[in-house]
Design an enzyme around this catalytic site. Structure first.
Site, short mmCIF file in Angstrom:
data_model
loop_
_atom_site.label_atom_id
_atom_site.label_comp_id
_atom_site.label_asym_id
_atom_site.label_seq_id
_atom_site.Cartn_x
_atom_site.Cartn_y
_atom_site.Cartn_z
N GLU A 40 0.81 -1.16 -0.07
CA GLU A 40 0.11 -0.07 0.03
C GLU A 40 0.98 1.22 0.04
O GLU A 40 1.90 1.35 0.59
CB GLU A 40 -0.78 0.07 1.25
CG GLU A 40 -1.79 1.31 1.49
CD GLU A 40 -2.11 1.22 2.96
OE1 GLU A 40 -1.69 0.73 3.73
OE2 GLU A 40 -3.47 1.88 2.85
N LYS A 111 -9.69 2.17 -1.72
CA LYS A 111 -9.64 1.59 -0.51
C LYS A 111 -11.09 1.98 0.03
O LYS A 111 -11.26 3.05 0.40
CB LYS A 111 -8.58 2.03 0.36
CG LYS A 111 -8.56 1.15 1.74
CD LYS A 111 -7.15 1.83 2.62
CE LYS A 111 -7.03 1.37 3.90
NZ LYS A 111 -5.70 2.19 4.54
N CYS A 146 -4.93 -3.08 3.23
CA CYS A 146 -4.36 -2.77 4.53
C CYS A 146 -5.86 -2.90 5.85
O CYS A 146 -6.20 -3.99 5.75
CB CYS A 146 -3.91 -1.55 4.68
SG CYS A 146 -2.53 -1.35 6.05
O1 LIG Z 1 -5.37 -1.98 11.07
C1 LIG Z 1 -4.20 -1.60 11.38
O2 LIG Z 1 -3.86 -1.81 12.54
C2 LIG Z 1 -3.46 -0.81 10.45
C3 LIG Z 1 -4.11 -0.29 9.33
C4 LIG Z 1 -3.44 0.63 8.50
O3 LIG Z 1 -2.07 0.75 8.80
C5 LIG Z 1 -3.82 1.24 7.33
O4 LIG Z 1 -4.88 0.69 6.84
O5 LIG Z 1 -3.07 1.88 6.60
#
Ligand SMILES: O=C(O)CCC(=O)C(=O)O
Length: 266
Positions: A40, A111, A146
């Site tokens: 990402e 996203k 993510c």
């Molecule tokens: O859910 C998490 O612990 C990390 C999510 C995250 O860092 C993101 O989506 O950029």
């Protein structure tokens, strides 16, 4: 099927342009793989909020150009991770790009679940609304990013749309590494899918990244796991294992649909 998960180190001493050139070379060097997956927001880092506006790109911006060419040169399917996309109305999105082996854009995914609660990405970016699958010759990808990993209902939607290999392109922090590994395995087991989860390494914006990209089979077995530093995790798997697992242990057929309460209140 051969997949290469490129766990890119995102560190502030490397400029976005240098990193883009370096990543294009890494992708080209994976010629011979069927699929290459990047993390990402690797140009800026997922927590590089102060760079988001300055480095935002139109869909056909510099990352698109470099990754389309790299996919074509290598002749591979490329999930190029995500970029900060500036839409025509000025809204920023965390947008994943998937290229076919001829360099053509096969899919984009904005996203859906933005991270940060009341700050960061959650306030700086717009939310996507459309789950995305991409049909490759031997498997169908479910494309996720993510924080999406925490929302199993998205993965069920992707499975309902034919996904057999769930891709999670991430910039996951070291602090919650245990969740990352556990959830990647859970998504594989509950959906009887392969999971290819690739994160970043290094430390940017003061947030140490977990690395530990992981590939999991439909039985929940780990096919391979990276360490903490920049690394390419290469795995080989037989996509037919998805159908075989679902036939041998047909738990997905026992789903009871319609349990969600109207309006989302349980
Ligand atoms: O859910 C998490 O612990 C990390 C999510 C995250 O860092 C993101 O989506 O950029």
């Amino acid at each position: 099927m051969r997949a290469s998960l490129i766990q890119i180190a995102v560190n502030p001493e490397e400029s976005v342009n240098s990193r883009r050139e370096r990543v294009a070379s890494l992708v080209r060097a994976e010629a011979g793989a069927d699929l290459v997956v990047l993390p990402e927001l690797w140009p800026t880092g997922a927590f590089g909020y102060e760079l988001f506006a300055a480095e935002a790109e139109s869909l056909h911006g510099p990352t698109y150009e470099a990754m389309s060419k790299a996919a074509r040169d290598a002749g591979i399917w490329l999930h190029a991770g995500s970029v900060v996309e500036r839409a025509a109305d000025g809204t920023l999105y965390n947008t994943a790009l998937v290229f076919a082996p001829d360099g053509q854009l096969a899919a984009t995914y904005r996203k859906i679940h933005r991270f940060g609660f009341d700050k960061g990405e959650a306030v700086l970016m717009g939310a996507g609304t459309e789950p995305v699958t991409v049909a490759l010759p031997d498997t169908t990808l479910g494309v996720t990013t993510c924080y999406d990993l925490r929302f199993p209902e998205l993965y069920r939607t992707l499975v309902d749309r034919g996904a057999e290999t769930l891709v999670v392109s991430a910039g996951w922090p070291e602090r919650r590494r245990a969740h990352w590994t556990l959830l990647a395995q859970a998504r594989a087991v509950e959906n009887q899918c392969f999971v290819l989860a690739v994160g970043t390494a290094g430390t940017h914006a003061g947030v140490e990244q977990a690395g530990h990209s992981i590939a999991v089979d439909p039985w929940g077995e780990v096919l391979g796991e990276a360490g903490a530093d920049e690394e390419i995790l290469r795995v080989e798997f037989d996509p037919a294992r998805v159908a075989a697992t679902r036939e041998q242990f047909p738990a997905l057929k026992d789903r009871v649909l319609g349990l969600e309460a109207p309006g989302g209140k349980g």
